[in-house]
Design a protein around this motif. Structure first.
Motif, PDB file in Angstrom:
ATOM      1  N   ASN A 184      12.342  42.733  53.492  1.00  0.00           N
ATOM      2  CA  ASN A 184      11.270  42.143  52.775  1.00  0.00           C
ATOM      3  C   ASN A 184      11.471  40.625  53.042  1.00  0.00           C
ATOM      4  O   ASN A 184      12.432  40.034  52.104  1.00  0.00           O
ATOM      5  CB  ASN A 184      10.815  42.253  51.488  1.00  0.00           C
ATOM      6  CG  ASN A 184      10.175  43.874  51.195  1.00  0.00           C
ATOM      7  OD1 ASN A 184       9.774  44.439  52.456  1.00  0.00           O
ATOM      8  ND2 ASN A 184      10.512  44.500  50.233  1.00  0.00           N
ATOM      9  N   GLY A 209       8.560  48.712  58.881  1.00  0.00           N
ATOM     10  CA  GLY A 209       8.351  48.889  57.364  1.00  0.00           C
ATOM     11  C   GLY A 209       8.551  47.805  56.301  1.00  0.00           C
ATOM     12  O   GLY A 209       8.648  47.914  55.060  1.00  0.00           O
ATOM     13  N   SER A 256       6.389  39.275  62.724  1.00  0.00           N
ATOM     14  CA  SER A 256       5.628  40.050  62.174  1.00  0.00           C
ATOM     15  C   SER A 256       5.404  41.331  62.528  1.00  0.00           C
ATOM     16  O   SER A 256       5.259  42.466  61.769  1.00  0.00           O
ATOM     17  CB  SER A 256       4.225  39.379  62.054  1.00  0.00           C
ATOM     18  OG  SER A 256       4.298  38.083  61.298  1.00  0.00           O
ATOM     19  N   ALA A 257       5.306  41.553  63.930  1.00  0.00           N
ATOM     20  CA  ALA A 257       5.018  42.727  64.663  1.00  0.00           C
ATOM     21  C   ALA A 257       6.127  43.715  64.281  1.00  0.00           C
ATOM     22  O   ALA A 257       6.132  45.005  64.089  1.00  0.00           O
ATOM     23  CB  ALA A 257       4.766  42.710  66.166  1.00  0.00           C
ATOM     24  N   SER A 291       8.334  43.524  61.866  1.00  0.00           N
ATOM     25  CA  SER A 291       8.592  43.932  60.677  1.00  0.00           C
ATOM     26  C   SER A 291       7.691  44.906  60.128  1.00  0.00           C
ATOM     27  O   SER A 291       7.933  45.874  59.288  1.00  0.00           O
ATOM     28  CB  SER A 291       8.215  42.503  59.698  1.00  0.00           C
ATOM     29  OG  SER A 291       7.984  42.717  58.290  1.00  0.00           O
ATOM     30  N   SER A 292       6.383  44.894  60.569  1.00  0.00           N
ATOM     31  CA  SER A 292       5.341  45.852  60.475  1.00  0.00           C
ATOM     32  C   SER A 292       5.889  47.312  61.089  1.00  0.00           C
ATOM     33  O   SER A 292       5.568  48.401  60.373  1.00  0.00           O
ATOM     34  CB  SER A 292       3.952  45.763  61.344  1.00  0.00           C
ATOM     35  OG  SER A 292       3.656  44.496  60.627  1.00  0.00           O
ATOM     36  N   SER A 326       8.303  43.439  55.264  1.00  0.00           N
ATOM     37  CA  SER A 326       7.316  42.542  55.017  1.00  0.00           C
ATOM     38  C   SER A 326       7.680  40.919  55.303  1.00  0.00           C
ATOM     39  O   SER A 326       8.822  40.885  55.206  1.00  0.00           O
ATOM     40  CB  SER A 326       6.632  42.818  53.687  1.00  0.00           C
ATOM     41  OG  SER A 326       7.717  42.065  52.756  1.00  0.00           O
TER      42      SER A 326
END
Ligand code: CP
Length: 337
Positions: free
Chosen positions: A200, A227, A220-221, A223-224, A229
């Motif tokens: 996170n 799992g 961002s991609a 991290s998504s 943030s």
């Protein structure tokens, strides 16, 4: 041909395997027998840790590393193959890189960004030229956008302190004031590596100091998919609250890359962006990281650097083991080992 120019040039599984091997090499602490392995290191910029640890990583494997300072140990390089070379440059990248590729199995190159527009610098013109003309794997030893060897060592260091599964770990990358606008490679790679590891991630920075937009899309991609943030905080204490890891680093504004005077003006009221005991107190007993070299009492207070909260020397040591495992991985892929 695999070139390692940024953290995402390795898959999650490859990173896991390389770091497992790094931990194994670290435990054994005695050289493997890989005599005949020839590694090069070419430095366009100064270094303490990277130069020494890259050479010693080759020695850990039983191989040999030769280091060159680009400005003093070889000829002035021309990067345009079509140039009429009647000026100061003596040798073209086509021949220089091609010849180095005949001498070495793997070449590490350090090339910080220059004074070109940021859009040009972010394309890694020097590293790209070496990947194009050398014919062997190129490892970035810090370029304009990334420092993948540093971020591999950073992940190994976090794993040593928090366990191999870093998913869900609260990590803050915090901007710090510094007298000079510094390159962004370390924060870029740390943020991307943290995303790959599923952390996170909070990026705490003053407005205007956000990381590159294309990179943020990748972070961002990633991290998504992993799992984790990602969030940005423009208040340092808010960004650090409940963090288990604080990575301190200064970096320059990309929109003022060519105007250092304006950049210095932009940061003149930001000296309070430092990690000291007061600011650290909002964290969740955070471990403190920095790639080094660090300016004491400007970026991080001596009271923190001299306490068990700081793991900066673990990070520096782990450059050795992560790079040894990375060199071994690439050499095996090339069929050299
Ligand atoms: N962290 C790091 O890359 O250190 P050097 O600049 O001393 O190599």
């Amino acid at each position: 041909m695999r070139h390692i120019l940024k953290p995402s040039d390795l898959t999650f599984e490859e990173i896991r395997s390389i770091l497992n091997r790094a931990a194994e090499l670290k435990t054994r602490q005695k050289p493997a027998d890989r005599t005949g392995l020839r590694i090069g290191g070419l430095f366009f910029n100064p270094s303490l840790r990277t130069r020494v640890s890259w050479e010693q990583a080759a020695h850990i494997l039983g191989g040999h590393c030769q280091t060159l300072n680009a400005s003093s140990d070889s000829w002035a390089l021309e990067f345009d193959p079509e140039a009429v070379m009647d000026g100061n440059t003596v040798e073209c990248i086509v021949e220089a890189a091609g010849v180095l590729g005949r001498y070495f199995h793997i070449l590490g190159v350090r090339a910080f960004p220059g004074d070109r527009e940021w859009q040009e610098e972010k394309e890694e013109p020097v590293l790209s030229a070496f990947t194009q003309h050398t014919g062997i794997p190129i490892v970035s030893l810090e370029g304009s956008m990334h420092h993948p060897c540093q971020s591999l060592a950073d992940q190994l260091t976090m794993q040593e302190h928090f366990g191999n599964d870093l998913s869900g770990l609260n990590v803050t990358l915090s901007w710090a004031w510094h007298p000079n606008p510094l390159p962004m490679a370390v924060p870029n790679s740390f943020a991307l590596q943290a995303a790959i590891a599923g952390c996170n991630l909070t990026i705490a920075c003053p407005p205007g100091y956000e990381l590159d937009g294309d990179l943020m899309d990748e972070i961002s991609a990633t991290s998504s998919a992993r799992g984790g943030s990602v969030r940005i905080a423009h208040d340092q204490k808010e960004g650090l609250s409940n963090s288990q890891v604080v990575y301190m680093k200064s970096w320059g504004r990309k929109d003022m890359w060519q105007d250092k005077m304006a950049e210095r003006e932009s940061r003149k009221n930001l000296r309070h962006w430092i990690l000291n005991d007061d600011i650290w107190s909002v964290t969740d007993n955070a471990k403190v990281m920095h790639c080094l070299p660090v300016r004491r009492n400007v970026v991080i207070s001596s009271s923190i650097l001299d306490s068990p909260r700081s793991i900066v020397k673990d990070e520096a040591e782990n450059r050795l083991w992560a790079q040894a495992a990375l060199i071994e991985f690439l050499a095996k892929q090339e069929g050299v080992l």
